[in-house]
Design a protein around this motif. Sequence first.
Motif: not given
Length: 698
Positions: A104-130
């Motif tokens: 969950l804390f690992a850096p996002s995959n830079r090779n993935s498309s922006p649309d796929e990354d934006e839909e990944d819920p972990r980018h919005q959930e990570l603050l709560g886990y921190v």
Amino acid sequence: MTTNTPLSRLAYAPTVASSPIKPILRKPTASVLGTRSRADDSDGADEEEHPMKRQKKTVVFNENLNMVREISGKSFEDAKREVRQALEGKARGDEQDYDNLKDLFAPSNRNSSPDEDEEDPRHQELLGYVVALTGYVPMLGRSCTGLVRSVLRCSWLDRDENFAKAYIQLLAALSSVQASFFAEILRMMVEKFLETKSSSTVPGFPPVDLETRKKRLHVGIKYLLDLFPAGSKMIIKLVTSKFPYTDEPKAVHMSYIDHLLRLKTSRPDLERDIMELILAQLVKLDVEMTLDLENDEDDTTRAVMRSIQTDAKDDQEDDESDDESVMSDDDDLPEETKRVIKIKNKLETLDAIMDLVFSIYDPIFEKPDSDEAVACFENLLSDFKNVILPHLKSRHTQYLLFKFAMKSDQLMEMFLGLLLSVAFSSTEAPVIKQAAAAYLASFTARGARVQSHTVQLIVSCLLDYIDYYRETHRHCRGPDVRRYSLYYASFQGLLYIFCFRWRDLLDQGALPDNVDWDDPASFLGQALPWMPDLKKRMHANIASKLNPLKCCSPVIVEEFAQLAHHLGLMYIYPQIEKNKSIHLSQFYTGSYAQGGALRDTGFEFDNEKWTHLEACFPFDPFQLPIARRWLDLENNYVTWSPISVLRKPGGEATDEDEEEEDSDEEGSEEESEMGEEELEDREELFEEDTATDDERAN
């Protein structure tokens, strides 16, 4: 002792409005932090010695950050429960949830498309886990090093301000429970000093510019060092070890130094260490660039200087893309061109850093006799002695001292006093004393604001020393530049000062009426009133067994001989001719021969140049086109101005000189070739000022 340092006071205001909830961070107690079993620590690396070890401190973190209830449909309580389950499962040997938490804390995959990354819920959930993980930090033993390293790889600077604030709280919590965690956190932060990208993005967040990332980073560093002041020593070691290599691009060096200056601002107690580090790295770059130029052919040196001067006229800053384009095309260039580009890049980096350092110190010396300026100059003198003086090949860094010593008589006396005390100290190493003598002579010769009485005082000190040395070594076998290096350095300094400041060695009140002070040619053929005993004492040393004219640089000896003869001080050409039949190798002693025994090895000095003192004077002309604007060289610097009537254009001798040398026309071919080399060196040393001015004019 309780330390309450709310992070909200340091930098950022919350941008997310929500009602406060019950704090998730348990108040740390001795029972929580002190009951970890040995099993928890069995699988990690050995713990490093920690500067805060054995300090009993309770760290109370800012509870205003716990503002998260629900993120992407998942409640904050769910995040807390998942974190707790992952850590408890890890303790039992079940690592599935623990590995998911690391991912969950690992850096996002830079090779993935922006649309796929934006839909990944972990980018919005990570603050709560921190925030949730912050509350369970006491459960982390050394067996959880993998999770901590994943946390430290998180792109926390590239998100929003709320995330940065919460993440800094997590770092503070980690630092309070494990020594090795604190060291890794500081290392992660210092490594970010090397980042130079103008902007950076994390999917789901707006782009973050470099300035914002720098501010967030230094808020975090200041917060941690305020909580744990003993970490200052650790961060100094880290910034020293991570300083960019000399062949790194200019942008990397300038960004790194900018971070160091921000660190200096937030932690004034580190100012001395940081400025000494910057000067040390500046000297390293300066020496390396000087050696590169010395090892290359003259054509390469001229090509570098032409290139750097052309770029300075363009007045354009190279950005990161320019550096990358140059490096990408490097493979297609000839080797000589690559060499020129490499040296040019170092020179540009050196120029930019020097310009920045001048801009830092210059405001302090607006009132040069103020307590602040004097205290700052004392620090510069300390740095000079410890960092600059041991490296005689440094060519530009020492101009920091030159510039500010010219500001007032008090500062100049401080600098000259240091040089005199080091040069004639009984405790300093011989190489340091020799370097101090070279600095003393060069500053006296080149400093335009060094008054005549000061020049005579320095000359008197040098004469006193060489007279004393001559008397104590009257029974020596003969000249030996290695055994008597400080004597020859002092004598060579006298010759050098005379070449530049001979008018200041005259009794100005007794000058003939027909002499024009501003016209050197008007002094020729006059009975000049030299300072007391100058001629007598110089002649006594020249005629001694130490034979300084044989060991000093032929370039300086020849120039002194010509000036001294035409100005009526002394005629030393017979001694110079006599010295041509003396081979220094017969007096040369090896390092093992402390008793003065002759060398008994198979090695022979076929070239006598290796037994001469090097003509190295630290305040030779300043070559950096941008930084030179700070020096006011027209008013502060003495350039070489030969008396035109002494030499024909092109370096040919006058008729009088030719008559004096008629008796020596039958010299060997080898001596003739060496004479041509010495003439070239002489022109290079004493005419470099004029050549540089001509190049700038063109």
